[in-house]
Motif scaffolding. Structure first.
Motif, PDB file in Angstrom:
ATOM      1  N   ALA A  81      22.742  -8.641   2.606  1.00  0.00           N
ATOM      2  CA  ALA A  81      21.789  -8.342   1.533  1.00  0.00           C
ATOM      3  C   ALA A  81      20.453  -9.026   1.810  1.00  0.00           C
ATOM      4  CB  ALA A  81      22.350  -8.794   0.185  1.00  0.00           C
ATOM      5  N   PHE A  82      20.508 -10.249   2.281  1.00  0.00           N
ATOM      6  CA  PHE A  82      19.298 -10.986   2.669  1.00  0.00           C
ATOM      7  C   PHE A  82      18.544 -10.212   3.749  1.00  0.00           C
ATOM      8  CE2 PHE A  82      17.779 -13.925   6.013  1.00  0.00           C
ATOM      9  CZ  PHE A  82      16.702 -14.504   5.351  1.00  0.00           C
ATOM     10  N   SER A  83      19.257  -9.737   4.745  1.00  0.00           N
ATOM     11  CA  SER A  83      18.634  -8.987   5.835  1.00  0.00           C
ATOM     12  C   SER A  83      18.011  -7.691   5.336  1.00  0.00           C
ATOM     13  CB  SER A  83      19.667  -8.674   6.923  1.00  0.00           C
ATOM     14  OG  SER A  83      20.185  -9.863   7.460  1.00  0.00           O
ATOM     15  N   LEU A  84      18.714  -6.999   4.445  1.00  0.00           N
ATOM     16  CA  LEU A  84      18.181  -5.756   3.890  1.00  0.00           C
ATOM     17  C   LEU A  84      16.917  -6.028   3.086  1.00  0.00           C
ATOM     18  CD1 LEU A  84      18.402  -2.703   3.374  1.00  0.00           C
ATOM     19  CD2 LEU A  84      19.855  -3.253   1.408  1.00  0.00           C
ATOM     20  N   ASP A  85      16.919  -7.061   2.261  1.00  0.00           N
ATOM     21  CA  ASP A  85      15.731  -7.395   1.475  1.00  0.00           C
ATOM     22  C   ASP A  85      14.541  -7.710   2.379  1.00  0.00           C
ATOM     23  OD1 ASP A  85      17.073  -7.038  -0.912  1.00  0.00           O
ATOM     24  OD2 ASP A  85      17.533  -9.166  -1.160  1.00  0.00           O
ATOM     25  N   ALA A  86      14.782  -8.471   3.436  1.00  0.00           N
ATOM     26  CA  ALA A  86      13.707  -8.805   4.377  1.00  0.00           C
ATOM     27  C   ALA A  86      13.184  -7.548   5.066  1.00  0.00           C
ATOM     28  CB  ALA A  86      14.206  -9.813   5.411  1.00  0.00           C
ATOM     29  N   ALA A  87      14.085  -6.674   5.474  1.00  0.00           N
ATOM     30  CA  ALA A  87      13.681  -5.435   6.140  1.00  0.00           C
ATOM     31  C   ALA A  87      12.900  -4.523   5.197  1.00  0.00           C
ATOM     32  CB  ALA A  87      14.907  -4.705   6.690  1.00  0.00           C
ATOM     33  N   LEU A  88      13.321  -4.451   3.944  1.00  0.00           N
ATOM     34  CA  LEU A  88      12.603  -3.615   2.977  1.00  0.00           C
ATOM     35  C   LEU A  88      11.184  -4.130   2.745  1.00  0.00           C
ATOM     36  CD1 LEU A  88      15.405  -2.861   0.359  1.00  0.00           C
ATOM     37  CD2 LEU A  88      14.394  -1.278   2.021  1.00  0.00           C
ATOM     38  N   LEU A  89      11.026  -5.436   2.643  1.00  0.00           N
ATOM     39  CA  LEU A  89       9.679  -5.998   2.505  1.00  0.00           C
ATOM     40  C   LEU A  89       8.828  -5.633   3.722  1.00  0.00           C
ATOM     41  CD1 LEU A  89      10.484  -9.538   1.058  1.00  0.00           C
ATOM     42  CD2 LEU A  89       9.203  -7.716  -0.091  1.00  0.00           C
ATOM     43  N   TYR A  90       9.399  -5.790   4.903  1.00  0.00           N
ATOM     44  CA  TYR A  90       8.686  -5.465   6.140  1.00  0.00           C
ATOM     45  C   TYR A  90       8.329  -3.979   6.194  1.00  0.00           C
ATOM     46  CZ  TYR A  90       7.700  -4.877  11.082  1.00  0.00           C
ATOM     47  OH  TYR A  90       7.105  -4.554  12.271  1.00  0.00           O
ATOM     48  N   GLU A  91       9.300  -3.127   5.876  1.00  0.00           N
ATOM     49  CA  GLU A  91       9.077  -1.674   5.912  1.00  0.00           C
ATOM     50  C   GLU A  91       8.010  -1.236   4.918  1.00  0.00           C
ATOM     51  OE1 GLU A  91      10.510   0.910   7.785  1.00  0.00           O
ATOM     52  OE2 GLU A  91      11.322  -0.656   9.077  1.00  0.00           O
ATOM     53  N   ARG A  92       7.865  -1.957   3.824  1.00  0.00           N
ATOM     54  CA  ARG A  92       6.848  -1.644   2.815  1.00  0.00           C
ATOM     55  C   ARG A  92       5.471  -2.164   3.205  1.00  0.00           C
ATOM     56  NH1 ARG A  92      10.769  -3.600  -1.951  1.00  0.00           N
ATOM     57  NH2 ARG A  92      12.108  -1.765  -2.004  1.00  0.00           N
ATOM     58  N   GLY A  93       5.396  -2.825   4.354  1.00  0.00           N
ATOM     59  CA  GLY A  93       4.123  -3.342   4.830  1.00  0.00           C
ATOM     60  C   GLY A  93       3.811  -4.752   4.370  1.00  0.00           C
ATOM     61  N   ALA A  94       4.732  -5.383   3.685  1.00  0.00           N
ATOM     62  CA  ALA A  94       4.527  -6.749   3.202  1.00  0.00           C
ATOM     63  C   ALA A  94       5.069  -7.729   4.240  1.00  0.00           C
ATOM     64  CB  ALA A  94       5.205  -6.935   1.855  1.00  0.00           C
ATOM     65  N   VAL A  95       4.453  -7.724   5.419  1.00  0.00           N
ATOM     66  CA  VAL A  95       4.948  -8.519   6.542  1.00  0.00           C
ATOM     67  C   VAL A  95       4.890 -10.014   6.230  1.00  0.00           C
ATOM     68  CG1 VAL A  95       4.599  -9.067   8.987  1.00  0.00           C
ATOM     69  CG2 VAL A  95       4.319  -6.717   8.174  1.00  0.00           C
ATOM     70  N   GLY A  96       3.788 -10.463   5.665  1.00  0.00           N
ATOM     71  CA  GLY A  96       3.660 -11.875   5.319  1.00  0.00           C
ATOM     72  C   GLY A  96       4.687 -12.303   4.289  1.00  0.00           C
ATOM     73  N   LEU A  97       4.901 -11.456   3.303  1.00  0.00           N
ATOM     74  CA  LEU A  97       5.888 -11.753   2.273  1.00  0.00           C
ATOM     75  C   LEU A  97       7.300 -11.752   2.860  1.00  0.00           C
ATOM     76  CD1 LEU A  97       5.912 -12.427  -0.711  1.00  0.00           C
ATOM     77  CD2 LEU A  97       6.139  -9.994  -1.201  1.00  0.00           C
ATOM     78  N   ALA A  98       7.555 -10.842   3.794  1.00  0.00           N
ATOM     79  CA  ALA A  98       8.861 -10.809   4.463  1.00  0.00           C
ATOM     80  C   ALA A  98       9.093 -12.100   5.241  1.00  0.00           C
ATOM     81  CB  ALA A  98       8.956  -9.601   5.392  1.00  0.00           C
ATOM     82  N   ALA A  99       8.071 -12.548   5.961  1.00  0.00           N
ATOM     83  CA  ALA A  99       8.190 -13.792   6.729  1.00  0.00           C
ATOM     84  C   ALA A  99       8.405 -14.985   5.796  1.00  0.00           C
ATOM     85  CB  ALA A  99       6.952 -14.004   7.586  1.00  0.00           C
TER      86      ALA A  99
END
Length: 124
Positions: A81-99
């Motif tokens: 679930a953690f990985s999916l949440d991180a990937a969704l943030l990244y896919e939405r263009g929120a790279v900084g927030l994902a990091a």
């Protein structure tokens, strides 16, 4: 009904996690947490497969998603679930927030564990 599906799936996932823990300990020893490493990686892979299938192919009910993703994978590993949440943030263009999410989650989870250990040591 949804809680029952999550409950049943969670039991299956936890049972499979215990199986992996037992087998890997016997086969590979316990000097390195192979079991956790394998569970986190394989759970994240399966989460990606399921989420991708549902996103691109569709046709799945909420009950199936809850049973598989929240239930089985939630009982197997929350890292998926953690990985999916991180990937969704990244896919939405929120790279900084994902990091920030990834680094903050890992750092604070480990810090929380050490804080819990220190607290127990202090009061016992």
């Amino acid at each position: 009904m949804t809680y029952l599906l999550v409950f049943l799936g969670g039991g299956l996932g936890a049972m499979f996690r215990h199986f992996i823990n037992t087998v890997s300990g016997r086969m590979l020893g316990t000097a390195f947490p192979y079991h956790t490493f394998f569970i986190n990686v394989s759970g994240s892979l399966v989460m990606g497969l399921i989420a991708g299938y549902f996103a691109f192919k569709g046709g799945s009910s909420q009950h199936v998603r809850l049973f598989l993703m929240t239930g089985i994978l939630g009982g197997y590993t929350t890292f998926s679930a953690f990985s999916l949440d991180a990937a969704l943030l990244y896919e939405r263009g929120a790279v900084g927030l994902a990091a920030l999410y990834v680094l903050g989650s890992v750092a604070l989870a480990i810090a929380g564990l050490f804080a819990g250990l220190a607290l127990i040591r202090a009061i016992t």
